[in-house]
Design a protein around this motif. Structure first.
Motif: not given
Ligand SMILES: Nc1ncnc2c1ncn2[C@@H]1O[C@H](COP(=O)(O)OP(=O)(O)OP(=O)(O)O)[C@@H](O)[C@H]1O
Ligand SMILES: [Mg+2]
Lengths: 235, 243
Positions: A139, A135, A124
């Protein structure tokens, strides 16, 4: 090492037993916990870091009594929830990881660097300044994991960490979890993933119904859910 | 999701480099100034300055535009009332004031990292540290900002769900799920904070008195109700004790 010593949970107001007194010694690096909804899986694993206190018996992590050494135990035990949104507090990714590090790293620049490292580890790195809300679900779960791992726990408890994820993310997060240098205790409804552990515990009706070989445990659980007939006759 | 401080972008602008206390002070001073000054010319001047400051922070275009358009609508409505009364000077003054303050607030939000804000809140809270540990106050501030958009989201979803079931004007069908889900969210967030050990930062330096109080609490916790144990946010996590 995690040790349950006759640890049980009852709801004192109703007297209902949620988890019967349970004794377990968990030393394996990968332990999976499976079982029907409402069986008591979440209750069992929340005992490990004291999110739920045992009403009878005790739980010890590396010899530390969870009831008496809560903060110390929680420093050793990371916890990953099903819904990452409830775990993320700060508006951007890097700030959320930095929040985890507040206690351990006082110097701001150093903390920023450590947080970036933790994000990079999860892939990330380029999402550091992105708003958490933008996100994707996968994620976000990685971000929650980055926040948990940033403080280098030796044990990771994950309560259905992949339930909300799509197939690809589920595979990715699952593989990532298994590759971590920590002892992993994972509650899951994904039986393929459960079978990849070294030891599997089946929880049913507030008690350990099976404890041992993952493949056997999964078979046991299927039989428990569908009865022995299902595999010969279609429902 | 709309986050109040989701506006922040890491940039290299003068306002980004200015300390958080300076920006908050500037915002406060400007707000007081525009309220005190009621001649349209100086209001317009301050407004122009604030807009320039906002542009200088290179804020994210879409969110900023939405916020400014909303403000313009409110400003236009307010001005309309004053114009209708024939008070054009007041109309200009009021809308310029409003736009100035919103623009400056957006500029501060776009140029100040949440962590910097938290540190500021913590610092400002030093004098009352006896009552409330500064770290706790900073965390509460962050949680407040975190909760607002979440509750808004829950409200919107509950409204959609109620509509889908044909309860368009049923207040209960809206309030029940909104309330229970908000409480549920708070409990989950509380558990997560507890699990992450946030708010336990005072641990190593806590006084002996506190430690004693804590150990008494945790032994009491062992016979506490299970429902209480599900609410560490209310009972321990963000609470006054462990922070
Ligand atoms: N605070 C509480 N008071 C009373 N009963 C509770 C409380 N919390 C949980 N329970 C009950 O305890 C039982 C076990 O819950 P638990 O969440 O541990 O199950 P689980 O195995 O994790 O289920 P799932 O697969 O749905 O997550 C459930 O029947 C639940 O209703
Ligand atoms: Mg569960």
């Amino acid at each position: 090492m995690i040790e349950f010593k006759d640890a049980g949970v009852t709801a004192p107001d109703t007297g209902v037993t949620i988890l019967k007194p349970t004794s377990l010694t968990l030393t394996e690096r990968r332990v999976s916990v499976i079982g029907a909804n409402g069986g008591g899986k979440s209750t069992l694993v929340r005992l490990i870091n004291g999110l739920i206190p045992a009403t009878t018996g005790s739980v010890e992590v590396d010899g530390l009594d969870v009831a008496r050494k809560g903060p110390e135990v929680r420093r050793k035990v990371g916890f990953l929830f099903t819904d990452p949104s409830a775990q993320l507090i700060m508006p951007t990714a890097i700030e959320d990881v930095m929040l985890s590090l507040r206690r351990t790293i006082k110097d701001r620049d150093e903390r920023t660097r450590a947080a970036l490292d933790a994000l990079e580890e999860m892939g990330l790195g380029d999402r550091a300044d992105v708003a958490v809300g933008s996100l994707s679900g996968g994620q976000r779960q990685l971000l929650a994991l980055a926040g948990v791992l940033a403080v280098t726990p030796s044990i990771l408890v994950a309560d259905e960490p992949t339930t909300l994820l799509d197939l690809r993310w589920r595979a990715h997060v699952g593989a990532l979890l298994r590759s971590l240098p920590v002892q992993l205790i994972e509650v899951t409804h994904d039986l393929d993933s459960a079978a990849r552990a070294e030891r599997t515990i089946v929880i049913d009706d507030g008690a350990v119904a099976f404890d041992g070989d993952p493949a056997e445990a999964v078979r046991f659980y299927r039989d428990l859910m569908f009865g022995r007939t299902t595999r010969t006759a279609a429902p | 999701m709309i986050t109040p401080t989701g506006l922040f972008r890491a940039r290299e602008t003068p306002l980004h480099h200015a300390p958080a206390w300076f920006k908050v002070l500037l915002l406060l001073a400007t707000t007081v100034a525009v309220i005190m000054l009621d001649d349209p010319v100086s209001s317009l001047g301050i407004m122009a300055a604030c807009l320039l400051l906002l542009v200088s922070t290179q804020p994210p275009a879409r969110t900023t535009t939405v916020a400014m358009v909303g403000t313009l609508v409110v400003a236009a409505l307010t001005s309309a009332i004053h114009l209708w009364r024939g008070d054009w000077a007041r109309a200009v003054d009021v809308s310029a004031d409003l736009i100035a303050v919103v623009a400056l607030a957006l500029a501060v939000a776009a140029s100040t990292a949440m962590t910097a804000m938290l540190d500021l809140v913590s610092t400002l809270a030093r004098p009352i540290r006896v009552i409330l540990p500064p770290e706790t106050l900073g965390l509460m501030f962050a949680l407040l900002l975190r909760a607002l958009p979440e509750v808004a989201q829950i409200y919107l979803e509950s409204r959609q769900a109620a509509r889908a079931r044909g309860f368009d004007r049923n207040l209960r069908a809206l309030l029940y799920p909104t309330t229970t889900r908000t409480v549920g969210f708070a409990l989950e967030l509380g558990q997560a904070i507890h699990a992450r050990g946030i708010g336990e930062e005072g641990d190593q330096i806590e006084s002996g008195k506190r430690r004693a109080r804590r150990s008494r609490r945790s032994s009491a916790g062992r016979d506490a109700t299970v429902s209480a144990s599900h609410t560490p946010g209310a009972g321990t996590g963000i609470g006054s004790d462990e922070a």
